[in-house]
Design a protein around this motif. Structure first.
Motif, short mmCIF file in Angstrom:
data_model
loop_
_atom_site.label_atom_id
_atom_site.label_comp_id
_atom_site.label_asym_id
_atom_site.label_seq_id
_atom_site.Cartn_x
_atom_site.Cartn_y
_atom_site.Cartn_z
N SER A 43 1.14 -0.78 0.27
CA SER A 43 -0.40 0.25 -0.11
C SER A 43 0.38 1.33 -0.02
O SER A 43 0.70 2.30 -0.66
N PHE A 44 1.44 1.34 0.64
CA PHE A 44 2.73 2.00 1.08
C PHE A 44 3.53 2.70 -0.52
O PHE A 44 3.55 3.87 -0.58
N TYR A 45 3.73 1.44 -1.47
CA TYR A 45 4.55 1.87 -2.65
C TYR A 45 3.60 2.13 -3.42
O TYR A 45 4.09 3.67 -4.21
N ASN A 46 2.45 1.91 -3.64
CA ASN A 46 1.44 2.44 -4.52
C ASN A 46 1.21 4.05 -4.12
O ASN A 46 0.70 4.25 -4.60
N TYR A 47 0.72 4.48 -2.55
CA TYR A 47 0.84 5.66 -2.27
C TYR A 47 1.85 6.61 -3.09
O TYR A 47 1.58 7.77 -3.20
N ARG A 48 2.89 6.11 -2.23
CA ARG A 48 3.91 6.78 -2.80
C ARG A 48 4.43 7.45 -3.92
O ARG A 48 4.23 8.62 -4.73
N VAL A 103 -7.45 -2.88 -8.20
CA VAL A 103 -9.00 -3.94 -7.89
C VAL A 103 -7.90 -5.18 -7.46
O VAL A 103 -9.11 -5.31 -6.19
N PRO A 104 -6.96 -5.30 -7.81
CA PRO A 104 -6.12 -6.34 -7.07
C PRO A 104 -5.98 -6.36 -5.39
O PRO A 104 -6.24 -6.88 -4.66
N ILE A 105 -5.35 -4.48 -5.35
CA ILE A 105 -5.73 -3.91 -4.42
C ILE A 105 -6.37 -4.28 -2.50
O ILE A 105 -6.54 -4.82 -2.02
N LEU A 106 -7.71 -3.56 -3.52
CA LEU A 106 -8.67 -4.09 -3.34
C LEU A 106 -9.46 -4.96 -2.36
O LEU A 106 -9.77 -5.32 -1.24
N ILE A 107 -8.87 -6.13 -2.87
CA ILE A 107 -9.18 -7.29 -3.45
C ILE A 107 -8.42 -7.83 -1.98
O ILE A 107 -8.69 -8.69 -0.98
N LEU A 108 -7.38 -7.52 -2.05
CA LEU A 108 -6.19 -8.15 -1.20
C LEU A 108 -6.48 -7.36 0.28
O LEU A 108 -6.38 -8.23 1.40
N LEU A 109 -6.83 -5.89 0.32
CA LEU A 109 -7.38 -5.90 1.60
C LEU A 109 -8.10 -5.80 1.76
O LEU A 109 -8.35 -6.30 3.49
#
Length: 385
Positions: free
Chosen positions: A37-42, A260-266
């Motif tokens: 999450s932090f990697y993608n947010y940066r 979408v994959p990040i949301l599913i993972l979360l």
């Protein structure tokens, strides 16, 4: 107090093993989630370097393999587009335009350094369409196309990979029969999606066979203009075909592939952590119910409600610490071994956020059972025992 709690928990480590194991697994899950999450947010927070609003991607098929004919046809299209008042700028480009599903890359070397940039062939008007700004140097012009050494504009990432802190302008790279000279540097150029990391990319003057283009239109341009433009281009040649897409829609599609994959993972990790929290809650209730006699004795010899409350919270925090220490042993290997080629700061932030999350989760689960324990009266506890 904490020294006493550490000794107490260490002596009872067998009975606390399952709880430590839950903490260990939860820590690793949260470490992975927070790091991603932090990697993608940066990456998301950095500017893209391009303006995709009111830009259309026009895919033209001239129905010929002759490069000379394609050059003539491109000139016909250019002349036609100049007659539309709604069009502010346009540029032919290679198929790997921003937010497309096409890619073209190769290896470039300079003084022992190597990188694998994305290659893009574009018209000199390309920065006018996407409103790109250089931090160093200049953009190539029509006159640069006749130079023996091909002028190129590179991204900051490519500059860092090949030249480090040296000045990149004027540097010549490539093979003898295909030499290229750096004339400009782009600070940001996220052409894949909003979550893209800084990437090595090289833009060079358009060669003979590319037929796709980007068109910037004035705000408020209607779909009627889009239909008329498509029809006008098709009528210029025999058996031509045209497809027009909006760059903002292309960008949304590419972003969706990431979030979408990040949301599913979360969501999945959220359910796992919720189950762990329920397990911890149940274990703490059971543990406290078995220690009523101890609670009664403590209250009888003068322990206050707050002492009992923070004693059980402290025990839980110590057990959590042991689980986190075990998890840290594995998590610290990622920055040390440079796994997935991420910078160490991203992993460190993932570790810090995971530790904070674990302590918040565990203490939140421990507060209610501990409060229940603190309200047990000495006489009642000793009577029941």
């Amino acid at each position: 107090m904490f020294k006493h709690l550490f000794k107490l928990i260490w002596k009872k480590k067998k009975s606390s093993f399952l709880m430590m194991l839950e903490i260990f697994v939860s820590f690793l899950i949260l470490f992975a989630v927070w790091t991603l999450s932090f990697y993608n947010y940066r990456n998301y927070s950095k500017p893209s370097g391009i303006d995709h609003e009111n830009v259309w991607a026009v895919f033209i098929n001239f129905n010929t393999d002759n490069d000379s004919l394609k050059t003539i046809y491109r000139d016909l299209v250019r002349q036609k587009l100049k007659t539309y008042a709604e069009i502010e700028a346009f540029a032919f480009t290679s198929s790997n335009m921003p937010y497309s599903f096409s890619s073209s890359n190769s290896s470039m070397k300079y003084n022992g350094r190597e990188t694998h940039p994305e290659f893009m062939s574009v018209d000199p008007t390309y920065p006018d369409v996407l409103k790109m700004k250089l931090t160093e140097g200049r953009w190539f012009t029509e006159g640069d196309k006749v130079n023996k050494i091909k002028p190129i504009v590179i991204t900051q990432k490519m500059k860092d990979d090949l030249f480090g802190n040296d000045n990149a302008l004027g540097k010549i790279i490539g093979e003898k029969d295909d030499r290229k000279q750096v004339i400009g540097v782009l600070r940001h150029f996220k052409f894949e999606n909003d979550f893209q990391a800084e990437t090595a990319c090289m833009l060079e003057p358009l060669n003979g066979w590319h037929t796709d283009m980007l068109v910037r239109v004035k705000p408020g341009t209607t779909v009627e203009t889009e239909a008329k433009l498509s029809k006008a281009i098709v009528q210029l040649g025999k058996d031509w075909s045209v497809e027009i897409q909006h760059l903002d829609n292309m960008k949304a599609n590419k972003n969706r592939i990431i979030w979408v994959p990040i949301l599913i993972l979360l969501i999945v990790c959220g359910f796992l952590i919720f189950n762990v929290a329920l397990g911890l809650f149940g274990v703490l209730f059971q543990t406290i119910s078995r220690r009523k006699q101890e609670i009664g004795v403590r209250r009888a010899i003068g322990a206050t409600k707050s002492h009992i409350l923070w004693h059980f919270v402290g025990e839980t925090a110590v057990i959590t610490t042991f689980g986190i220490i075990l998890g840290l042993f594995f998590a610290i290997q990622f920055p040390l071994l440079n796994v997935f080629d991420l910078d160490a700061f991203t992993y460190v932030m993932g570790i810090v956020l995971a530790i904070i999350s674990i302590y918040v989760l565990v203490i939140a689960c421990a507060l209610f059972p501990s409060k229940q324990a603190s309200e047990i009266y000495p006489a009642v506890a000793l009577h029941e025992e």
